[in-house]
Write a protein that holds these residues in place. Structure first.
Motif, PDB file in Angstrom:
ATOM      1  N   VAL A  70       0.847  -1.204   0.000  1.00 27.68           N
ATOM      2  CA  VAL A  70       0.000   0.000   0.000  1.00 27.68           C
ATOM      3  C   VAL A  70       0.881   1.252   0.000  1.00 27.68           C
ATOM      4  O   VAL A  70       0.629   2.207  -0.747  1.00 27.68           O
ATOM      5  N   ILE A  71       1.960   1.229   0.789  1.00 23.05           N
ATOM      6  CA  ILE A  71       2.874   2.384   0.836  1.00 23.05           C
ATOM      7  C   ILE A  71       3.429   2.651  -0.569  1.00 23.05           C
ATOM      8  O   ILE A  71       3.462   3.795  -1.036  1.00 23.05           O
ATOM      9  N   GLY A  72       3.822   1.566  -1.258  1.00 26.77           N
ATOM     10  CA  GLY A  72       4.374   1.701  -2.611  1.00 26.77           C
ATOM     11  C   GLY A  72       3.377   2.343  -3.567  1.00 26.77           C
ATOM     12  O   GLY A  72       3.731   3.220  -4.363  1.00 26.77           O
ATOM     13  N   SER A  73       2.117   1.941  -3.467  1.00 30.24           N
ATOM     14  CA  SER A  73       1.094   2.492  -4.372  1.00 30.24           C
ATOM     15  C   SER A  73       0.674   3.900  -3.979  1.00 30.24           C
ATOM     16  O   SER A  73       0.057   4.612  -4.777  1.00 30.24           O
ATOM     17  N   ALA A  74       0.958   4.272  -2.729  1.00 31.72           N
ATOM     18  CA  ALA A  74       0.449   5.555  -2.232  1.00 31.72           C
ATOM     19  C   ALA A  74       1.398   6.726  -2.466  1.00 31.72           C
ATOM     20  O   ALA A  74       1.070   7.859  -2.100  1.00 31.72           O
ATOM     21  N   VAL A  75       2.563   6.453  -3.090  1.00 30.03           N
ATOM     22  CA  VAL A  75       3.517   7.554  -3.322  1.00 30.03           C
ATOM     23  C   VAL A  75       2.830   8.631  -4.178  1.00 30.03           C
ATOM     24  O   VAL A  75       2.239   8.331  -5.210  1.00 30.03           O
ATOM     25  N   GLY A  76       2.871   9.858  -3.708  1.00 26.52           N
ATOM     26  CA  GLY A  76       2.268  10.972  -4.449  1.00 26.52           C
ATOM     27  C   GLY A  76       0.758  11.051  -4.345  1.00 26.52           C
ATOM     28  O   GLY A  76       0.109  11.785  -5.095  1.00 26.52           O
ATOM     29  N   SER A  77       0.159  10.297  -3.412  1.00 26.34           N
ATOM     30  CA  SER A  77      -1.308  10.355  -3.317  1.00 26.34           C
ATOM     31  C   SER A  77      -1.764  11.311  -2.220  1.00 26.34           C
ATOM     32  O   SER A  77      -0.986  11.741  -1.364  1.00 26.34           O
ATOM     33  N   ALA A  78      -3.060  11.660  -2.274  1.00 20.20           N
ATOM     34  CA  ALA A  78      -3.609  12.621  -1.318  1.00 20.20           C
ATOM     35  C   ALA A  78      -3.911  11.973   0.021  1.00 20.20           C
ATOM     36  O   ALA A  78      -3.758  12.579   1.079  1.00 20.20           O
ATOM     37  N   CYS A  79      -4.363  10.715  -0.027  1.00 22.11           N
ATOM     38  CA  CYS A  79      -4.745  10.030   1.211  1.00 22.11           C
ATOM     39  C   CYS A  79      -4.892   8.538   0.936  1.00 22.11           C
ATOM     40  O   CYS A  79      -4.878   8.108  -0.224  1.00 22.11           O
ATOM     41  N   ILE A  80      -5.007   7.773   2.008  1.00 19.28           N
ATOM     42  CA  ILE A  80      -5.286   6.337   1.894  1.00 19.28           C
ATOM     43  C   ILE A  80      -6.647   6.083   2.529  1.00 19.28           C
ATOM     44  O   ILE A  80      -6.936   6.571   3.631  1.00 19.28           O
ATOM     45  N   LYS A  87      -8.779  -6.283   8.225  1.00 12.04           N
ATOM     46  CA  LYS A  87      -7.418  -6.291   7.654  1.00 12.04           C
ATOM     47  C   LYS A  87      -7.108  -5.011   6.888  1.00 12.04           C
ATOM     48  O   LYS A  87      -6.062  -4.394   7.087  1.00 12.04           O
ATOM     49  N   SER A  88      -8.008  -4.604   6.010  1.00 11.88           N
ATOM     50  CA  SER A  88      -7.715  -3.449   5.140  1.00 11.88           C
ATOM     51  C   SER A  88      -7.615  -2.164   5.946  1.00 11.88           C
ATOM     52  O   SER A  88      -6.829  -1.276   5.612  1.00 11.88           O
ATOM     53  N   VAL A  89      -8.432  -2.072   7.000  1.00 12.08           N
ATOM     54  CA  VAL A  89      -8.367  -0.867   7.836  1.00 12.08           C
ATOM     55  C   VAL A  89      -7.045  -0.846   8.600  1.00 12.08           C
ATOM     56  O   VAL A  89      -6.369   0.177   8.674  1.00 12.08           O
ATOM     57  N   ASP A  90      -6.640  -2.005   9.128  1.00 15.30           N
ATOM     58  CA  ASP A  90      -5.367  -2.079   9.856  1.00 15.30           C
ATOM     59  C   ASP A  90      -4.177  -1.790   8.931  1.00 15.30           C
ATOM     60  O   ASP A  90      -3.281  -1.030   9.276  1.00 15.30           O
ATOM     61  N   VAL A  91      -4.188  -2.432   7.766  1.00 15.99           N
ATOM     62  CA  VAL A  91      -3.082  -2.259   6.811  1.00 15.99           C
ATOM     63  C   VAL A  91      -3.036  -0.810   6.319  1.00 15.99           C
ATOM     64  O   VAL A  91      -1.983  -0.167   6.300  1.00 15.99           O
ATOM     65  N   GLY A  92      -4.191  -0.274   5.938  1.00 16.38           N
ATOM     66  CA  GLY A  92      -4.253   1.111   5.449  1.00 16.38           C
ATOM     67  C   GLY A  92      -3.816   2.103   6.516  1.00 16.38           C
ATOM     68  O   GLY A  92      -3.107   3.080   6.232  1.00 16.38           O
ATOM     69  N   LYS A  93      -4.208   1.830   7.760  1.00 18.24           N
ATOM     70  CA  LYS A  93      -3.880   2.743   8.869  1.00 18.24           C
ATOM     71  C   LYS A  93      -2.366   2.821   9.086  1.00 18.24           C
ATOM     72  O   LYS A  93      -1.796   3.910   9.200  1.00 18.24           O
ATOM     73  N   LEU A  94      -1.725   1.649   9.110  1.00 13.34           N
ATOM     74  CA  LEU A  94      -0.276   1.653   9.335  1.00 13.34           C
ATOM     75  C   LEU A  94       0.476   2.214   8.123  1.00 13.34           C
ATOM     76  O   LEU A  94       1.458   2.946   8.278  1.00 13.34           O
ATOM     77  N   ALA A  95      -0.023   1.886   6.920  1.00 19.16           N
ATOM     78  CA  ALA A  95       0.620   2.407   5.699  1.00 19.16           C
ATOM     79  C   ALA A  95       0.534   3.938   5.682  1.00 19.16           C
ATOM     80  O   ALA A  95       1.507   4.627   5.353  1.00 19.16           O
TER      81      ALA A  95
END
Ligand SMILES: [Zn+2]
Length: 301
Positions: A70-80, A87-95
Protein backbone atom coordinates in the motif's frame (compact mmCIF):
# COMPACT_ATOMS: atom_id res chain seq x y z
CA UNK A 1 -4.71 13.48 22.30
CA UNK A 2 -5.16 12.48 18.71
CA UNK A 3 -8.73 12.03 17.59
CA UNK A 4 -10.62 11.57 14.33
CA UNK A 5 -11.77 14.96 13.06
CA UNK A 6 -14.87 13.78 11.21
CA UNK A 7 -17.31 10.96 11.52
CA UNK A 8 -20.16 10.35 9.11
CA UNK A 9 -22.64 7.62 9.98
CA UNK A 10 -25.87 6.94 8.13
CA UNK A 11 -27.72 4.98 5.50
CA UNK A 12 -26.31 5.37 2.00
CA UNK A 13 -23.48 7.70 3.05
CA UNK A 14 -20.94 5.79 0.95
CA UNK A 15 -22.13 7.92 -1.97
CA UNK A 16 -20.69 10.94 -0.12
CA UNK A 17 -17.15 9.54 0.06
CA UNK A 18 -15.69 12.07 -2.41
CA UNK A 19 -17.02 15.02 -0.43
CA UNK A 20 -15.97 13.37 2.85
CA UNK A 21 -12.33 12.99 1.86
CA UNK A 22 -12.38 16.42 0.16
CA UNK A 23 -11.34 14.89 -3.13
CA UNK A 24 -11.88 18.05 -5.16
CA UNK A 25 -9.45 20.12 -3.06
CA UNK A 26 -6.53 18.05 -4.35
CA UNK A 27 -5.50 16.89 -7.81
CA UNK A 28 -3.66 13.91 -6.40
CA UNK A 29 -4.74 10.29 -6.66
CA UNK A 30 -6.63 8.48 -3.91
CA UNK A 31 -5.53 5.00 -2.85
CA UNK A 32 -8.15 2.51 -1.67
CA UNK A 33 -6.95 -0.53 0.28
CA UNK A 34 -9.49 -3.37 0.32
CA UNK A 35 -9.77 -7.16 0.31
CA UNK A 36 -11.11 -8.95 -2.76
CA UNK A 37 -14.57 -9.79 -1.31
CA UNK A 38 -15.15 -6.22 -0.17
CA UNK A 39 -13.89 -4.87 -3.49
CA UNK A 40 -16.41 -7.05 -5.34
CA UNK A 41 -19.17 -5.74 -3.08
CA UNK A 42 -18.51 -1.99 -3.00
CA UNK A 43 -16.14 -1.09 -5.85
CA UNK A 44 -18.95 0.24 -8.04
CA UNK A 45 -20.34 2.42 -5.24
CA UNK A 46 -16.89 3.74 -4.25
CA UNK A 47 -15.84 4.47 -7.85
CA UNK A 48 -19.04 6.36 -8.56
CA UNK A 49 -18.72 8.36 -5.30
CA UNK A 50 -15.38 9.76 -6.51
CA UNK A 51 -14.72 12.09 -9.41
CA UNK A 52 -11.57 10.33 -10.50
CA UNK A 53 -11.18 6.54 -10.32
CA UNK A 54 -9.03 5.67 -7.29
CA UNK A 55 -6.08 3.27 -7.26
CA UNK A 56 -7.32 0.00 -5.73
CA UNK A 57 -4.74 -2.03 -3.81
CA UNK A 58 -5.72 -5.54 -2.82
CA UNK A 59 -5.09 -6.47 0.80
CA UNK A 60 -4.99 -10.23 1.37
CA UNK A 61 -3.54 -10.37 4.88
CA UNK A 62 -2.90 -8.05 7.81
CA UNK A 63 0.87 -8.19 7.55
CA UNK A 64 3.84 -5.97 6.75
CA UNK A 65 4.07 -7.17 3.14
CA UNK A 66 0.61 -5.73 2.50
CA UNK A 67 1.53 -2.52 4.34
CA UNK A 68 4.59 -2.13 2.07
CA UNK A 69 2.43 -2.77 -0.95
CA UNK A 70 0.00 0.00 0.00
CA UNK A 71 2.87 2.38 0.84
CA UNK A 72 4.37 1.70 -2.61
CA UNK A 73 1.09 2.49 -4.37
CA UNK A 74 0.45 5.55 -2.23
CA UNK A 75 3.52 7.55 -3.32
CA UNK A 76 2.27 10.97 -4.45
CA UNK A 77 -1.31 10.35 -3.32
CA UNK A 78 -3.61 12.62 -1.32
CA UNK A 79 -4.75 10.03 1.21
CA UNK A 80 -5.29 6.34 1.89
CA UNK A 81 -8.80 4.96 2.34
CA UNK A 82 -9.15 1.58 4.08
CA UNK A 83 -12.38 -0.12 3.07
CA UNK A 84 -13.29 -3.36 4.84
CA UNK A 85 -13.91 -5.23 8.04
CA UNK A 86 -10.53 -5.47 9.68
CA UNK A 87 -7.42 -6.29 7.65
CA UNK A 88 -7.71 -3.45 5.14
CA UNK A 89 -8.37 -0.87 7.84
CA UNK A 90 -5.37 -2.08 9.86
CA UNK A 91 -3.08 -2.26 6.81
CA UNK A 92 -4.25 1.11 5.45
CA UNK A 93 -3.88 2.74 8.87
CA UNK A 94 -0.28 1.65 9.34
CA UNK A 95 0.62 2.41 5.70
CA UNK A 96 -0.79 5.93 6.07
CA UNK A 97 1.01 6.43 9.40
CA UNK A 98 4.34 5.34 7.93
CA UNK A 99 3.94 7.41 4.76
CA UNK A 100 2.59 10.43 6.68
CA UNK A 101 -0.66 10.55 4.72
CA UNK A 102 -4.18 11.13 6.05
CA UNK A 103 -6.11 7.91 6.62
CA UNK A 104 -9.84 7.45 6.18
CA UNK A 105 -11.59 4.42 7.63
CA UNK A 106 -14.62 3.05 5.77
CA UNK A 107 -15.79 -0.01 7.73
CA UNK A 108 -17.99 -2.50 5.89
CA UNK A 109 -18.68 -4.42 9.09
CA UNK A 110 -18.68 -3.63 12.80
CA UNK A 111 -16.84 -6.54 14.37
CA UNK A 112 -14.22 -4.71 16.48
CA UNK A 113 -13.04 -1.25 17.53
CA UNK A 114 -10.07 -1.03 15.15
CA UNK A 115 -12.31 1.00 12.81
CA UNK A 116 -11.58 4.13 14.84
CA UNK A 117 -8.67 3.36 17.19
CA UNK A 118 -5.09 4.60 16.82
CA UNK A 119 -3.88 0.96 16.81
CA UNK A 120 -3.16 -1.45 14.00
CA UNK A 121 -3.20 -5.22 14.56
CA UNK A 122 -0.77 -6.89 12.22
CA UNK A 123 1.16 -10.12 11.96
CA UNK A 124 4.94 -10.12 11.65
CA UNK A 125 5.59 -7.28 14.09
CA UNK A 126 7.83 -7.67 17.10
CA UNK A 127 4.81 -8.34 19.30
CA UNK A 128 1.75 -10.47 18.69
CA UNK A 129 -0.81 -7.74 19.19
CA UNK A 130 -1.32 -4.17 18.04
CA UNK A 131 1.01 -1.24 17.41
CA UNK A 132 0.33 2.41 17.96
CA UNK A 133 -0.25 4.29 14.72
CA UNK A 134 -2.57 7.29 14.40
CA UNK A 135 -6.36 7.34 14.53
CA UNK A 136 -8.13 7.79 11.20
CA UNK A 137 -8.67 11.41 10.18
CA UNK A 138 -12.21 10.46 9.26
CA UNK A 139 -14.56 7.50 9.64
CA UNK A 140 -17.39 6.99 7.18
CA UNK A 141 -19.79 4.23 8.25
CA UNK A 142 -22.59 3.34 5.86
CA UNK A 143 -25.25 1.58 7.93
CA UNK A 144 -26.76 -0.06 4.81
CA UNK A 145 -23.42 -1.67 3.97
CA UNK A 146 -22.65 -2.69 7.57
CA UNK A 147 -26.18 -4.12 8.07
CA UNK A 148 -25.73 -6.38 5.06
CA UNK A 149 -22.61 -8.01 6.57
CA UNK A 150 -23.12 -11.37 8.33
CA UNK A 151 -24.71 -11.09 11.79
CA UNK A 152 -21.82 -12.98 13.29
CA UNK A 153 -19.64 -9.91 12.66
CA UNK A 154 -22.02 -7.62 14.55
CA UNK A 155 -22.20 -10.12 17.43
CA UNK A 156 -18.40 -10.10 17.48
CA UNK A 157 -18.48 -6.29 17.67
CA UNK A 158 -20.66 -6.66 20.77
CA UNK A 159 -17.99 -8.96 22.25
CA UNK A 160 -15.33 -6.29 21.73
CA UNK A 161 -17.67 -3.74 23.35
CA UNK A 162 -18.41 -5.69 26.56
CA UNK A 163 -14.66 -6.26 26.97
CA UNK A 164 -14.28 -2.62 28.03
CA UNK A 165 -15.85 -3.59 31.35
CA UNK A 166 -12.91 -5.76 32.41
CA UNK A 167 -10.34 -3.63 30.55
CA UNK A 168 -11.28 -0.57 32.62
CA UNK A 169 -11.23 -2.60 35.86
CA UNK A 170 -7.73 -3.86 35.00
CA UNK A 171 -6.67 -0.28 34.33
CA UNK A 172 -7.97 0.76 37.76
CA UNK A 173 -6.15 -2.14 39.42
CA UNK A 174 -2.90 -1.25 37.61
CA UNK A 175 -3.27 2.37 38.68
CA UNK A 176 -3.74 1.29 42.29
CA UNK A 177 -0.81 -1.09 42.22
CA UNK A 178 1.79 0.82 40.21
CA UNK A 179 0.51 4.38 40.21
CA UNK A 180 0.32 4.49 36.42
CA UNK A 181 -1.85 7.17 34.84
CA UNK A 182 -5.58 6.50 34.96
CA UNK A 183 -7.94 8.71 33.00
CA UNK A 184 -11.43 8.64 34.47
CA UNK A 185 -12.96 10.43 31.48
CA UNK A 186 -11.70 7.97 28.88
CA UNK A 187 -12.52 5.09 31.24
CA UNK A 188 -16.12 6.34 31.55
CA UNK A 189 -16.39 6.72 27.78
CA UNK A 190 -15.23 3.12 27.27
CA UNK A 191 -17.66 1.86 29.95
CA UNK A 192 -20.51 3.69 28.26
CA UNK A 193 -19.79 1.67 25.13
CA UNK A 194 -19.80 -1.59 27.10
CA UNK A 195 -23.15 -0.60 28.57
CA UNK A 196 -24.67 -0.22 25.10
CA UNK A 197 -24.46 -4.02 24.98
CA UNK A 198 -24.87 -4.84 28.68
CA UNK A 199 -28.02 -2.70 29.02
CA UNK A 200 -29.39 -2.99 25.51
CA UNK A 201 -28.61 -6.55 24.41
CA UNK A 202 -32.27 -7.38 23.90
CA UNK A 203 -32.75 -4.44 21.56
CA UNK A 204 -29.48 -5.08 19.72
CA UNK A 205 -30.11 -8.80 19.21
CA UNK A 206 -32.44 -8.22 16.25
CA UNK A 207 -29.73 -6.13 14.55
CA UNK A 208 -32.16 -3.67 12.98
CA UNK A 209 -30.63 -0.53 11.46
CA UNK A 210 -30.99 1.44 14.73
CA UNK A 211 -29.17 -1.30 16.61
CA UNK A 212 -26.40 -1.43 14.01
CA UNK A 213 -25.96 2.31 14.35
CA UNK A 214 -25.72 1.96 18.17
CA UNK A 215 -23.01 -0.70 17.80
CA UNK A 216 -21.06 1.37 15.26
CA UNK A 217 -21.24 4.52 17.40
CA UNK A 218 -20.18 2.60 20.50
CA UNK A 219 -17.22 1.03 18.67
CA UNK A 220 -16.13 4.42 17.35
CA UNK A 221 -16.37 5.88 20.88
CA UNK A 222 -14.08 3.22 22.30
CA UNK A 223 -11.47 4.07 19.67
CA UNK A 224 -11.86 7.71 20.71
CA UNK A 225 -11.43 6.67 24.36
CA UNK A 226 -8.08 5.11 23.44
CA UNK A 227 -7.14 8.31 21.62
CA UNK A 228 -7.96 10.37 24.72
CA UNK A 229 -6.11 7.99 27.05
CA UNK A 230 -3.13 7.86 24.68
CA UNK A 231 -2.98 4.11 25.24
CA UNK A 232 -5.06 1.00 24.72
CA UNK A 233 -5.81 0.76 28.47
CA UNK A 234 -9.54 1.70 28.33
CA UNK A 235 -10.14 -0.80 25.50
CA UNK A 236 -7.91 -3.73 26.18
CA UNK A 237 -7.14 -5.65 29.38
CA UNK A 238 -6.70 -9.26 30.48
CA UNK A 239 -9.66 -10.37 28.33
CA UNK A 240 -7.71 -9.16 25.28
CA UNK A 241 -4.63 -11.06 26.48
CA UNK A 242 -6.80 -14.17 26.56
CA UNK A 243 -7.87 -13.43 22.97
CA UNK A 244 -4.26 -12.85 21.88
CA UNK A 245 -3.27 -16.13 23.51
CA UNK A 246 -5.92 -17.93 21.48
CA UNK A 247 -4.51 -16.16 18.39
CA UNK A 248 -1.25 -17.99 19.12
CA UNK A 249 -2.49 -21.45 20.09
CA UNK A 250 -5.48 -21.63 17.72
CA UNK A 251 -4.89 -18.99 15.04
CA UNK A 252 -7.81 -19.92 12.81
CA UNK A 253 -10.53 -20.16 15.45
CA UNK A 254 -12.96 -17.38 16.26
CA UNK A 255 -13.14 -13.67 15.57
CA UNK A 256 -11.34 -11.10 17.70
CA UNK A 257 -14.53 -9.82 19.37
CA UNK A 258 -15.85 -13.34 19.97
CA UNK A 259 -12.68 -14.31 21.80
CA UNK A 260 -12.64 -11.07 23.79
CA UNK A 261 -16.28 -11.65 24.77
CA UNK A 262 -15.52 -15.10 26.19
CA UNK A 263 -12.44 -13.64 27.90
CA UNK A 264 -14.61 -10.93 29.47
CA UNK A 265 -16.88 -13.53 31.12
CA UNK A 266 -13.85 -15.19 32.73
CA UNK A 267 -12.06 -12.02 33.75
CA UNK A 268 -15.27 -10.49 35.15
CA UNK A 269 -15.56 -13.54 37.40
CA UNK A 270 -11.94 -13.17 38.55
CA UNK A 271 -12.51 -9.46 39.19
CA UNK A 272 -15.60 -10.20 41.28
CA UNK A 273 -17.84 -8.40 38.77
CA UNK A 274 -21.24 -9.52 37.51
CA UNK A 275 -20.00 -12.09 34.97
CA UNK A 276 -23.47 -13.60 34.55
CA UNK A 277 -24.71 -10.28 33.20
CA UNK A 278 -21.88 -10.30 30.63
CA UNK A 279 -22.67 -13.87 29.65
CA UNK A 280 -26.38 -13.23 29.29
CA UNK A 281 -25.83 -10.10 27.16
CA UNK A 282 -23.47 -12.00 24.84
CA UNK A 283 -25.95 -14.86 24.59
CA UNK A 284 -28.75 -12.45 23.69
CA UNK A 285 -26.81 -10.93 20.80
CA UNK A 286 -25.79 -14.39 19.55
CA UNK A 287 -22.09 -14.16 20.44
CA UNK A 288 -20.30 -17.28 21.72
CA UNK A 289 -20.18 -17.67 25.50
CA UNK A 290 -17.68 -20.48 25.77
CA UNK A 291 -14.44 -21.20 24.07
CA UNK A 292 -14.52 -24.41 22.07
CA UNK A 293 -10.75 -24.56 21.65
CA UNK A 294 -10.30 -24.66 25.40
CA UNK A 295 -13.12 -27.17 25.66
CA UNK A 296 -11.38 -29.46 23.20
CA UNK A 297 -8.12 -29.07 25.10
CA UNK A 298 -9.83 -29.91 28.38
CA UNK A 299 -11.44 -32.99 26.89
CA UNK A 300 -8.08 -34.18 25.59
CA UNK A 301 -6.20 -33.73 28.84
ZN1 LIG B 1 -10.54 -5.40 20.76
Amino acid sequence: MELPTKVLIGQGVLSKLGEFIEETSTRKKVVVAAGSNVTAKVRGAVDSALERPPVWVEVNAADLKNVENVIGSAVGSACIVGVGGGKSVDVGKLAAFRSKLPFYSVPTSASHDGISSPFASLKGLDRPYSVMAKPPVGILADIDVISSAPRRLLASGCGDLVSKLTAVKDWQLAHKKTGEYYGSYSASLALMSANVVLDGAKKLGGFGKGAVRDIVEALISTGVAAGIAGSSRPCSGSEHLFSHYLDIIAPESGLHGEKCGVGTIMMAKLQGADWKRVRSALKQVGAPIQDQTLERMTLRS
